[in-house]
Design a protein around this motif. Sequence first.
Motif, PDB file in Angstrom:
ATOM      1  N   PHE A   1       0.753  -1.010   0.068  1.00  0.00           N
ATOM      2  CA  PHE A   1       0.154  -0.052   0.092  1.00  0.00           C
ATOM      3  C   PHE A   1       0.885   1.117   0.139  1.00  0.00           C
ATOM      4  CE2 PHE A   1      -3.150  -3.085   1.840  1.00  0.00           C
ATOM      5  CZ  PHE A   1      -4.006  -2.831   0.892  1.00  0.00           C
ATOM      6  N   LEU A   2       0.495   2.201  -0.729  1.00  0.00           N
ATOM      7  CA  LEU A   2       1.339   3.463  -0.878  1.00  0.00           C
ATOM      8  C   LEU A   2       0.353   4.298   0.105  1.00  0.00           C
ATOM      9  CD1 LEU A   2       1.717   3.928  -4.685  1.00  0.00           C
ATOM     10  CD2 LEU A   2       3.388   3.023  -2.866  1.00  0.00           C
ATOM     11  N   GLY A   3       1.263   5.392   0.442  1.00  0.00           N
ATOM     12  CA  GLY A   3       0.586   6.414   1.240  1.00  0.00           C
ATOM     13  C   GLY A   3       0.701   6.151   3.118  1.00  0.00           C
ATOM     14  N   GLY A   4       1.178   5.091   3.354  1.00  0.00           N
ATOM     15  CA  GLY A   4       1.606   4.755   4.670  1.00  0.00           C
ATOM     16  C   GLY A   4       0.559   3.685   5.240  1.00  0.00           C
ATOM     17  N   TRP A   5       1.092   2.863   6.364  1.00  0.00           N
ATOM     18  CA  TRP A   5       0.362   1.840   6.868  1.00  0.00           C
ATOM     19  C   TRP A   5      -0.237   2.315   8.045  1.00  0.00           C
ATOM     20  CZ3 TRP A   5       5.967  -0.872   6.545  1.00  0.00           C
ATOM     21  CH2 TRP A   5       5.834  -1.029   5.245  1.00  0.00           C
ATOM     22  N   PRO A   6      -1.426   1.383   8.472  1.00  0.00           N
ATOM     23  CA  PRO A   6      -1.889   0.279   7.729  1.00  0.00           C
ATOM     24  C   PRO A   6      -2.749   1.066   6.548  1.00  0.00           C
ATOM     25  CG  PRO A   6      -3.200   1.017   9.619  1.00  0.00           C
ATOM     26  CD  PRO A   6      -1.884   1.619   9.853  1.00  0.00           C
TER      27      PRO A   6
ATOM     28  N   VAL B   1      -4.518   5.748  13.337  1.00  0.00           N
ATOM     29  CA  VAL B   1      -2.852   5.837  13.460  1.00  0.00           C
ATOM     30  C   VAL B   1      -2.081   5.868  12.287  1.00  0.00           C
ATOM     31  CG1 VAL B   1      -3.111   5.031  16.125  1.00  0.00           C
ATOM     32  CG2 VAL B   1      -2.803   3.440  14.115  1.00  0.00           C
ATOM     33  N   TRP B   2      -0.723   6.000  12.356  1.00  0.00           N
ATOM     34  CA  TRP B   2      -0.044   6.054  11.175  1.00  0.00           C
ATOM     35  C   TRP B   2       1.289   5.122  11.788  1.00  0.00           C
ATOM     36  CZ3 TRP B   2       4.409   9.556   9.906  1.00  0.00           C
ATOM     37  CH2 TRP B   2       5.266   9.165   8.849  1.00  0.00           C
ATOM     38  N   ASN B   3       1.458   4.018  10.946  1.00  0.00           N
ATOM     39  CA  ASN B   3       2.653   3.097  11.582  1.00  0.00           C
ATOM     40  C   ASN B   3       3.842   3.599  10.652  1.00  0.00           C
ATOM     41  OD1 ASN B   3       4.643   1.185  12.163  1.00  0.00           O
ATOM     42  ND2 ASN B   3       3.281  -0.434  11.292  1.00  0.00           N
ATOM     43  N   GLU B   4       4.712   4.501  11.134  1.00  0.00           N
ATOM     44  CA  GLU B   4       5.801   5.033  10.579  1.00  0.00           C
ATOM     45  C   GLU B   4       6.904   3.715  10.268  1.00  0.00           C
ATOM     46  OE1 GLU B   4       9.449   8.272  10.987  1.00  0.00           O
ATOM     47  OE2 GLU B   4       8.040   8.180  12.650  1.00  0.00           O
TER      48      GLU B   4
ATOM     49  N   ALA C   1       6.392  -1.350  16.925  1.00  0.00           N
ATOM     50  CA  ALA C   1       5.932  -0.617  15.783  1.00  0.00           C
ATOM     51  C   ALA C   1       5.917   0.865  16.348  1.00  0.00           C
ATOM     52  CB  ALA C   1       4.477  -0.793  15.235  1.00  0.00           C
ATOM     53  N   ARG C   2       6.235   1.865  15.586  1.00  0.00           N
ATOM     54  CA  ARG C   2       6.233   3.219  15.917  1.00  0.00           C
ATOM     55  C   ARG C   2       5.118   3.798  15.271  1.00  0.00           C
ATOM     56  NH1 ARG C   2      10.349   7.087  17.066  1.00  0.00           N
ATOM     57  NH2 ARG C   2       9.761   9.276  16.924  1.00  0.00           N
ATOM     58  N   LEU C   3       4.190   4.249  16.240  1.00  0.00           N
ATOM     59  CA  LEU C   3       2.909   4.864  15.960  1.00  0.00           C
ATOM     60  C   LEU C   3       2.892   6.331  16.018  1.00  0.00           C
ATOM     61  CD1 LEU C   3       0.305   2.395  17.318  1.00  0.00           C
ATOM     62  CD2 LEU C   3       1.375   2.156  15.237  1.00  0.00           C
ATOM     63  N   HIS C   4       2.039   6.959  15.174  1.00  0.00           N
ATOM     64  CA  HIS C   4       1.925   8.361  15.245  1.00  0.00           C
ATOM     65  C   HIS C   4       0.285   8.252  15.393  1.00  0.00           C
ATOM     66  CE1 HIS C   4       5.714   9.877  14.490  1.00  0.00           C
ATOM     67  NE2 HIS C   4       5.947   9.011  13.312  1.00  0.00           N
ATOM     68  N   ALA C   5      -0.206   9.103  16.556  1.00  0.00           N
ATOM     69  CA  ALA C   5      -1.840   9.025  16.660  1.00  0.00           C
ATOM     70  C   ALA C   5      -2.295   9.958  15.692  1.00  0.00           C
ATOM     71  CB  ALA C   5      -1.827   9.557  17.966  1.00  0.00           C
ATOM     72  N   GLU C   6      -3.348   9.757  14.893  1.00  0.00           N
ATOM     73  CA  GLU C   6      -4.307  10.685  14.179  1.00  0.00           C
ATOM     74  C   GLU C   6      -5.549  10.647  14.322  1.00  0.00           C
ATOM     75  OE1 GLU C   6      -1.016  10.051  10.129  1.00  0.00           O
ATOM     76  OE2 GLU C   6      -3.185   8.921  10.163  1.00  0.00           O
TER      77      GLU C   6
END
Length: 218
Positions: free
Chosen positions: A101-106, A116-119, A153-158
């Motif tokens: 997938f493009l544009g970030g996981w998941p 969330v975004w899994n960096e 996993a390194r997550l960023h809260a969105e």
Amino acid sequence: TALVYDWENRWAIDEAQCVGDALKRYEAACLEHYRPFWRRGVPVDVIDQTCPLEGYRLVVAPLLYMLRGDVAERLGRFVRSGGTLVVTYGCGFVDGRELCFLGGWPGGGLREVLGVWNEETDTLYPGQSVAVACRAGNPLGLAGTYRAVDVCARLHAEGAEAVAEYAEGLFAGTPAVTVHGHGRGRAYYVACRGEGGFLDDFYAAVARGLGLRRALEG
């Protein structure tokens, strides 16, 4: 309650060249997430990605690396309709053709569902562990510190709220477990492999909140 164990997902994980051994323990991960319910006598259906989700209060999908067909859309609809979803590290890396997938996981739209975004995902050395501390006042009422092993996993809260955070190491201060309200339901992301009873405590709190009961009382 349903737990997603999908053979095509397992085959994709086994053949993946972009992940280490810690992310290839699919069967072990599914068993780890099944046992807390088994210990409490809470019945769990084991389904694959093509099965209908209607009628469940809780769907648990460990290491859902491959998203086949419209499963991401159906999981999103399940949460918006009031269901509770739990996913883990390694979620939504590739589609049913094993294209990233493009544009970030998941990917597949689950990023919006989970908030969330899994960096990146880091695999730990054998014997290495990282402290994970429950955030005060978290929605599950969890308290104390646990240890994460094998993978973080390194997550960023969105939009998601941290239930627990890494307390040391490279990812210190970032979320280790999150919850996101989406529509009328909730979606949890467990970003590490916990030990020391973490999953028992986590699922006990989730089950209490959903009113999941033993099949036989006594």
